[in-house]
Scaffold this motif. Sequence first.
Motif, PDB file in Angstrom:
ATOM      1  N   LEU A  14      19.377  40.774  62.707  1.00  0.00           N
ATOM      2  CA  LEU A  14      18.909  41.715  61.681  1.00  0.00           C
ATOM      3  C   LEU A  14      17.811  41.106  60.818  1.00  0.00           C
ATOM      4  CD1 LEU A  14      22.320  43.247  60.619  1.00  0.00           C
ATOM      5  CD2 LEU A  14      20.436  44.452  61.730  1.00  0.00           C
ATOM      6  N   LEU A  15      17.936  39.828  60.506  1.00  0.00           N
ATOM      7  CA  LEU A  15      16.903  39.161  59.719  1.00  0.00           C
ATOM      8  C   LEU A  15      15.564  39.199  60.448  1.00  0.00           C
ATOM      9  CD1 LEU A  15      16.127  37.491  57.225  1.00  0.00           C
ATOM     10  CD2 LEU A  15      16.710  35.473  58.556  1.00  0.00           C
ATOM     11  N   VAL A  16      15.567  38.873  61.717  1.00  0.00           N
ATOM     12  CA  VAL A  16      14.329  38.891  62.503  1.00  0.00           C
ATOM     13  C   VAL A  16      13.787  40.313  62.613  1.00  0.00           C
ATOM     14  CG1 VAL A  16      13.351  38.467  64.792  1.00  0.00           C
ATOM     15  CG2 VAL A  16      14.913  36.795  63.777  1.00  0.00           C
ATOM     16  N   ILE A  17      14.658  41.274  62.878  1.00  0.00           N
ATOM     17  CA  ILE A  17      14.244  42.674  63.011  1.00  0.00           C
ATOM     18  C   ILE A  17      13.660  43.200  61.700  1.00  0.00           C
ATOM     19  CG2 ILE A  17      15.138  45.024  63.304  1.00  0.00           C
ATOM     20  CD1 ILE A  17      17.016  43.893  65.449  1.00  0.00           C
ATOM     21  N   SER A  18      14.140  42.690  60.568  1.00  0.00           N
ATOM     22  CA  SER A  18      13.665  43.197  59.276  1.00  0.00           C
ATOM     23  C   SER A  18      12.183  42.929  59.050  1.00  0.00           C
ATOM     24  CB  SER A  18      14.485  42.608  58.123  1.00  0.00           C
ATOM     25  OG  SER A  18      14.139  41.263  57.871  1.00  0.00           O
ATOM     26  N   PHE A  19      11.600  42.022  59.802  1.00  0.00           N
ATOM     27  CA  PHE A  19      10.177  41.730  59.640  1.00  0.00           C
ATOM     28  C   PHE A  19       9.288  42.562  60.559  1.00  0.00           C
ATOM     29  CE2 PHE A  19      12.221  37.889  58.027  1.00  0.00           C
ATOM     30  CZ  PHE A  19      11.608  37.811  56.793  1.00  0.00           C
ATOM     31  N   ILE A  20       9.877  43.393  61.393  1.00  0.00           N
ATOM     32  CA  ILE A  20       9.096  44.200  62.335  1.00  0.00           C
ATOM     33  C   ILE A  20       8.517  45.467  61.696  1.00  0.00           C
ATOM     34  CG2 ILE A  20       9.222  45.541  64.479  1.00  0.00           C
ATOM     35  CD1 ILE A  20      11.239  43.431  65.484  1.00  0.00           C
ATOM     36  N   PRO A  21       9.310  46.250  60.932  1.00  0.00           N
ATOM     37  CA  PRO A  21       8.761  47.498  60.374  1.00  0.00           C
ATOM     38  C   PRO A  21       7.608  47.235  59.408  1.00  0.00           C
ATOM     39  CG  PRO A  21      11.147  47.431  60.097  1.00  0.00           C
ATOM     40  CD  PRO A  21      10.708  46.079  60.557  1.00  0.00           C
ATOM     41  N   LYS A  22       6.764  48.231  59.265  1.00  0.00           N
ATOM     42  CA  LYS A  22       5.657  48.121  58.320  1.00  0.00           C
ATOM     43  C   LYS A  22       5.996  48.745  56.979  1.00  0.00           C
ATOM     44  CE  LYS A  22       2.122  47.762  61.784  1.00  0.00           C
ATOM     45  NZ  LYS A  22       0.782  48.069  62.196  1.00  0.00           N
ATOM     46  N   GLN A  23       6.993  49.623  56.940  1.00  0.00           N
ATOM     47  CA  GLN A  23       7.391  50.257  55.683  1.00  0.00           C
ATOM     48  C   GLN A  23       8.293  49.308  54.902  1.00  0.00           C
ATOM     49  OE1 GLN A  23       9.268  53.861  56.986  1.00  0.00           O
ATOM     50  NE2 GLN A  23       7.366  55.027  56.738  1.00  0.00           N
ATOM     51  N   VAL A  24       7.937  49.072  53.657  1.00  0.00           N
ATOM     52  CA  VAL A  24       8.667  48.133  52.814  1.00  0.00           C
ATOM     53  C   VAL A  24      10.128  48.555  52.646  1.00  0.00           C
ATOM     54  CG1 VAL A  24       8.789  47.106  50.510  1.00  0.00           C
ATOM     55  CG2 VAL A  24       6.583  47.426  51.602  1.00  0.00           C
ATOM     56  N   THR A  25      10.381  49.832  52.514  1.00  0.00           N
ATOM     57  CA  THR A  25      11.753  50.304  52.331  1.00  0.00           C
ATOM     58  C   THR A  25      12.613  49.944  53.539  1.00  0.00           C
ATOM     59  OG1 THR A  25      10.990  52.106  50.923  1.00  0.00           O
ATOM     60  CG2 THR A  25      13.191  52.316  51.850  1.00  0.00           C
ATOM     61  N   SER A  26      12.099  50.146  54.736  1.00  0.00           N
ATOM     62  CA  SER A  26      12.839  49.788  55.951  1.00  0.00           C
ATOM     63  C   SER A  26      13.113  48.294  56.004  1.00  0.00           C
ATOM     64  CB  SER A  26      12.066  50.207  57.200  1.00  0.00           C
ATOM     65  OG  SER A  26      11.921  51.599  57.242  1.00  0.00           O
ATOM     66  N   ILE A  27      12.112  47.504  55.662  1.00  0.00           N
ATOM     67  CA  ILE A  27      12.272  46.043  55.642  1.00  0.00           C
ATOM     68  C   ILE A  27      13.388  45.660  54.683  1.00  0.00           C
ATOM     69  CG2 ILE A  27      11.167  43.873  54.968  1.00  0.00           C
ATOM     70  CD1 ILE A  27       8.501  45.158  55.923  1.00  0.00           C
ATOM     71  N   ARG A  28      13.368  46.232  53.483  1.00  0.00           N
ATOM     72  CA  ARG A  28      14.370  45.890  52.466  1.00  0.00           C
ATOM     73  C   ARG A  28      15.777  46.301  52.888  1.00  0.00           C
ATOM     74  NH1 ARG A  28      12.096  43.706  48.231  1.00  0.00           N
ATOM     75  NH2 ARG A  28      10.013  44.285  47.541  1.00  0.00           N
ATOM     76  N   ILE A  29      15.925  47.465  53.493  1.00  0.00           N
ATOM     77  CA  ILE A  29      17.249  47.935  53.917  1.00  0.00           C
ATOM     78  C   ILE A  29      17.806  47.035  55.015  1.00  0.00           C
ATOM     79  CG2 ILE A  29      18.487  49.798  55.097  1.00  0.00           C
ATOM     80  CD1 ILE A  29      16.612  51.750  53.560  1.00  0.00           C
ATOM     81  N   ILE A  30      17.010  46.764  56.025  1.00  0.00           N
ATOM     82  CA  ILE A  30      17.483  45.922  57.130  1.00  0.00           C
ATOM     83  C   ILE A  30      17.780  44.516  56.633  1.00  0.00           C
ATOM     84  CG2 ILE A  30      16.885  44.922  59.379  1.00  0.00           C
ATOM     85  CD1 ILE A  30      15.083  47.446  59.794  1.00  0.00           C
ATOM     86  N   ASN A  31      16.926  43.987  55.758  1.00  0.00           N
ATOM     87  CA  ASN A  31      17.140  42.653  55.218  1.00  0.00           C
ATOM     88  C   ASN A  31      18.393  42.604  54.356  1.00  0.00           C
ATOM     89  OD1 ASN A  31      16.429  40.375  53.020  1.00  0.00           O
ATOM     90  ND2 ASN A  31      15.549  39.893  55.033  1.00  0.00           N
ATOM     91  N   LEU A  32      18.663  43.654  53.593  1.00  0.00           N
ATOM     92  CA  LEU A  32      19.876  43.724  52.781  1.00  0.00           C
ATOM     93  C   LEU A  32      21.119  43.666  53.661  1.00  0.00           C
ATOM     94  CD1 LEU A  32      21.424  44.186  50.130  1.00  0.00           C
ATOM     95  CD2 LEU A  32      21.024  46.636  50.442  1.00  0.00           C
ATOM     96  N   VAL A  33      21.110  44.413  54.754  1.00  0.00           N
ATOM     97  CA  VAL A  33      22.245  44.390  55.682  1.00  0.00           C
ATOM     98  C   VAL A  33      22.390  42.998  56.297  1.00  0.00           C
ATOM     99  CG1 VAL A  33      23.199  45.381  57.801  1.00  0.00           C
ATOM    100  CG2 VAL A  33      22.090  46.867  56.136  1.00  0.00           C
TER     101      VAL A  33
END
Length: 75
Positions: A14-33
């Motif tokens: 999930l940490l690695v995947i969180s850097f793939i999206p370009k939308q900041v909100t998506s990055i923050r949600i995945i990184n939070l999980v």
Amino acid sequence: MNYAELTGYIAMTLLVISFIPKQVTSIRIINLVACIFFVIYGILLGVLWPVIISNGLVGLVQLYHLLRRTKKLSE
């Protein structure tokens, strides 16, 4: 593979995947999980405080920004 190891792999993925999206909100949600999984991982490994504290704090920062963004959108 035990639960702790599986939790660590999920957190890492999930940490690695969180850097793939370009939308900041998506990055923050995945990184939070991912942070939540890392906190659980730290607990399962016998309370590894550096893992728990660092990811707990990063998770709180992500949550703060997500809530702040939600509040701005509702105004």
